[in-house]
Design a protein around this motif. Sequence first.
Motif, PDB file in Angstrom:
ATOM      1  N   ALA A   1      12.061   5.312   8.015  1.00 38.17           N
ATOM      2  CA  ALA A   1      10.732   5.039   8.565  1.00 38.17           C
ATOM      3  C   ALA A   1       9.892   6.315   8.622  1.00 38.17           C
ATOM      4  O   ALA A   1      10.412   7.420   8.791  1.00 38.17           O
ATOM      5  N   VAL A   2       8.560   6.137   8.494  1.00 41.15           N
ATOM      6  CA  VAL A   2       7.618   7.250   8.535  1.00 41.15           C
ATOM      7  C   VAL A   2       6.518   6.916   9.542  1.00 41.15           C
ATOM      8  O   VAL A   2       5.990   5.797   9.548  1.00 41.15           O
ATOM      9  N   ASP A   3       6.171   7.878  10.388  1.00 45.80           N
ATOM     10  CA  ASP A   3       5.111   7.692  11.384  1.00 45.80           C
ATOM     11  C   ASP A   3       3.775   8.088  10.752  1.00 45.80           C
ATOM     12  O   ASP A   3       3.333   9.235  10.861  1.00 45.80           O
ATOM     13  N   VAL A   4       3.126   7.130  10.108  1.00 49.53           N
ATOM     14  CA  VAL A   4       1.866   7.404   9.426  1.00 49.53           C
ATOM     15  C   VAL A   4       0.728   7.616  10.424  1.00 49.53           C
ATOM     16  O   VAL A   4      -0.180   8.413  10.185  1.00 49.53           O
ATOM     17  N   ALA A   5       0.775   6.928  11.564  1.00 48.62           N
ATOM     18  CA  ALA A   5      -0.255   7.118  12.585  1.00 48.62           C
ATOM     19  C   ALA A   5      -0.275   8.567  13.068  1.00 48.62           C
ATOM     20  O   ALA A   5      -1.345   9.161  13.254  1.00 48.62           O
ATOM     21  N   ALA A   6       0.902   9.153  13.255  1.00 51.09           N
ATOM     22  CA  ALA A   6       0.970  10.556  13.671  1.00 51.09           C
ATOM     23  C   ALA A   6       0.444  11.478  12.585  1.00 51.09           C
ATOM     24  O   ALA A   6      -0.267  12.449  12.859  1.00 51.09           O
TER      25      ALA A   6
ATOM     26  N   ARG B   1       0.822  -1.199   0.000  1.00 52.34           N
ATOM     27  CA  ARG B   1       0.000   0.000   0.000  1.00 52.34           C
ATOM     28  C   ARG B   1       0.860   1.255   0.000  1.00 52.34           C
ATOM     29  O   ARG B   1       2.014   1.231   0.453  1.00 52.34           O
ATOM     30  N   LEU B   2       0.285   2.351  -0.492  1.00 47.13           N
ATOM     31  CA  LEU B   2       0.975   3.628  -0.589  1.00 47.13           C
ATOM     32  C   LEU B   2       0.100   4.730  -0.007  1.00 47.13           C
ATOM     33  O   LEU B   2      -1.129   4.666  -0.082  1.00 47.13           O
ATOM     34  N   VAL B   3       0.736   5.758   0.571  1.00 47.49           N
ATOM     35  CA  VAL B   3       0.022   6.954   1.030  1.00 47.49           C
ATOM     36  C   VAL B   3       0.821   8.190   0.628  1.00 47.49           C
ATOM     37  O   VAL B   3       2.032   8.127   0.395  1.00 47.49           O
ATOM     38  N   GLN B   4       0.116   9.326   0.562  1.00 47.20           N
ATOM     39  CA  GLN B   4       0.739  10.632   0.344  1.00 47.20           C
ATOM     40  C   GLN B   4       0.580  11.447   1.617  1.00 47.20           C
ATOM     41  O   GLN B   4      -0.501  11.494   2.198  1.00 47.20           O
TER      42      GLN B   4
ATOM     43  N   ARG C   1      -2.592  15.133   8.217  1.00 46.70           N
ATOM     44  CA  ARG C   1      -1.650  15.388   7.125  1.00 46.70           C
ATOM     45  C   ARG C   1      -1.686  14.328   6.028  1.00 46.70           C
ATOM     46  O   ARG C   1      -0.905  14.386   5.085  1.00 46.70           O
ATOM     47  N   LEU C   2      -2.606  13.359   6.137  1.00 52.63           N
ATOM     48  CA  LEU C   2      -2.727  12.353   5.084  1.00 52.63           C
ATOM     49  C   LEU C   2      -3.596  12.904   3.952  1.00 52.63           C
ATOM     50  O   LEU C   2      -4.716  13.372   4.185  1.00 52.63           O
ATOM     51  N   LEU C   3      -3.091  12.830   2.750  1.00 55.96           N
ATOM     52  CA  LEU C   3      -3.772  13.372   1.572  1.00 55.96           C
ATOM     53  C   LEU C   3      -4.524  12.263   0.845  1.00 55.96           C
ATOM     54  O   LEU C   3      -4.274  11.072   1.077  1.00 55.96           O
TER      55      LEU C   3
ATOM     56  N   SER D   1       4.016   0.529   2.603  1.00 57.72           N
ATOM     57  CA  SER D   1       4.026  -0.519   3.621  1.00 57.72           C
ATOM     58  C   SER D   1       3.433  -1.787   3.038  1.00 57.72           C
ATOM     59  O   SER D   1       2.521  -1.734   2.207  1.00 57.72           O
ATOM     60  N   ALA D   2       3.945  -2.917   3.494  1.00 55.40           N
ATOM     61  CA  ALA D   2       3.394  -4.207   3.076  1.00 55.40           C
ATOM     62  C   ALA D   2       2.424  -4.757   4.110  1.00 55.40           C
ATOM     63  O   ALA D   2       1.623  -5.646   3.797  1.00 55.40           O
ATOM     64  N   ASP D   3       2.452  -4.226   5.328  1.00 55.26           N
ATOM     65  CA  ASP D   3       1.598  -4.760   6.393  1.00 55.26           C
ATOM     66  C   ASP D   3       0.724  -3.705   7.062  1.00 55.26           C
ATOM     67  O   ASP D   3      -0.051  -4.015   7.972  1.00 55.26           O
ATOM     68  N   GLY D   4       0.833  -2.451   6.623  1.00 63.49           N
ATOM     69  CA  GLY D   4       0.047  -1.390   7.228  1.00 63.49           C
ATOM     70  C   GLY D   4       0.595  -0.897   8.539  1.00 63.49           C
ATOM     71  O   GLY D   4      -0.036  -0.059   9.193  1.00 63.49           O
ATOM     72  N   ALA D   5       1.775  -1.362   8.930  1.00 62.46           N
ATOM     73  CA  ALA D   5       2.367  -0.957  10.209  1.00 62.46           C
ATOM     74  C   ALA D   5       3.760  -0.366  10.009  1.00 62.46           C
ATOM     75  O   ALA D   5       4.066   0.708  10.521  1.00 62.46           O
ATOM     76  N   ASP D   6       4.613  -1.076   9.274  1.00 64.53           N
ATOM     77  CA  ASP D   6       5.982  -0.615   9.024  1.00 64.53           C
ATOM     78  C   ASP D   6       6.000   0.231   7.758  1.00 64.53           C
ATOM     79  O   ASP D   6       6.113  -0.280   6.644  1.00 64.53           O
ATOM     80  N   TRP D   7       5.873   1.542   7.925  1.00 65.07           N
ATOM     81  CA  TRP D   7       5.836   2.463   6.785  1.00 65.07           C
ATOM     82  C   TRP D   7       7.216   3.033   6.511  1.00 65.07           C
ATOM     83  O   TRP D   7       7.925   3.432   7.444  1.00 65.07           O
TER      84      TRP D   7
END
Length: 327
Positions: free
Chosen positions: A59-64, A4-7, A70-72, A19-25
């Motif tokens: 690493a990126v803190d996507v939860a934060a 999966r990908l996010v901006q 800030r998620l687009l 991330s491949a597992d939704g946790a380790d971004w």
Amino acid sequence: MTFRLVQIAKASERIVAASADGADWRRVAGVASIRELAQRAIDTATGLEAFARASLSDAVDVAAALDEGRLLPPIDHPDPAHVYLTGTGLTHLGSAHGRDQMHRTAVQGVTDSMRMFQSGLEGGKPPLGEIGSQPEWFYKGNGNCLVGTGADLSMPAFARDGGEEPEIAGIYLIDGAGQPRRLGYALANEFSDHVTERENYLYLAHSKLRAAALGPELIVGDLPAEVVGVSRIRRGGSVLWEKPFLSGEANMSHTLANLEHHHFKYALFRQPGDVHVHFFGTATLSFADGIQTAEGDVFEIEAAPFTLPLRNRLVRAADTPVRVEPL
């Protein structure tokens, strides 16, 4: 595992994370958007996942980023006019009942909605390589209508309703040769005015011309045949309405390939560089259960394999008088 990908908006820049597992971004180095990442993959004749994996860095803190708003949306374009928002309706096995009830008050006998649904049941899943029956199709707008999770979902001042439609959207980029390239899938709230649509089914176009929301994750690769999620509405912090929703081809009267064919068969939609967000439909609406939404309500949509939610607050746009003046 599902890639999966996010901006993410970050200070004065934008980044892409994977991330491949939704946790380790991890950050995808060297790109500022998923569209740019996809274009580089096309230019190098590399798969999107393979190209992204080869560029992973810190690493990126996507939860934060989610907590901080800030998620687009997972796709956009520097010129929003080059983003098409379109969709298909009456595509899911339970989708005909609510629509049929909306339109039955003004029509005796079998409604056009039920005829369209029956056409999909009979011909929406043709053998591989063959073309199936045409689905209902609608236009929603361009990239100016697209919002991400955490943003307000605005209905026009003249709208009679602002109703959620939890579903899956396909995300596409047209390559330099005019070939549609599917980047993946996103969770979506297609959002419509069901009161206006109920008045007359020919008002469907009017009911669709407004904002839509995309969940932050772009799922790369195949969509599971069975997608199970939940759609809810919160009012004043309490759950007003909640219901499971189903998607994926196991719950649909059309194949995804058939829906894609009947959109991209038009040359207009195969212009190099354009982005397409195509909504695949839903069978679950709070409106069908008698819910009347109100300003301030919060829509929440969650579904595996997506690990991040889609949340938007319903607002009403200011009334802006429109006047056409001669030049």
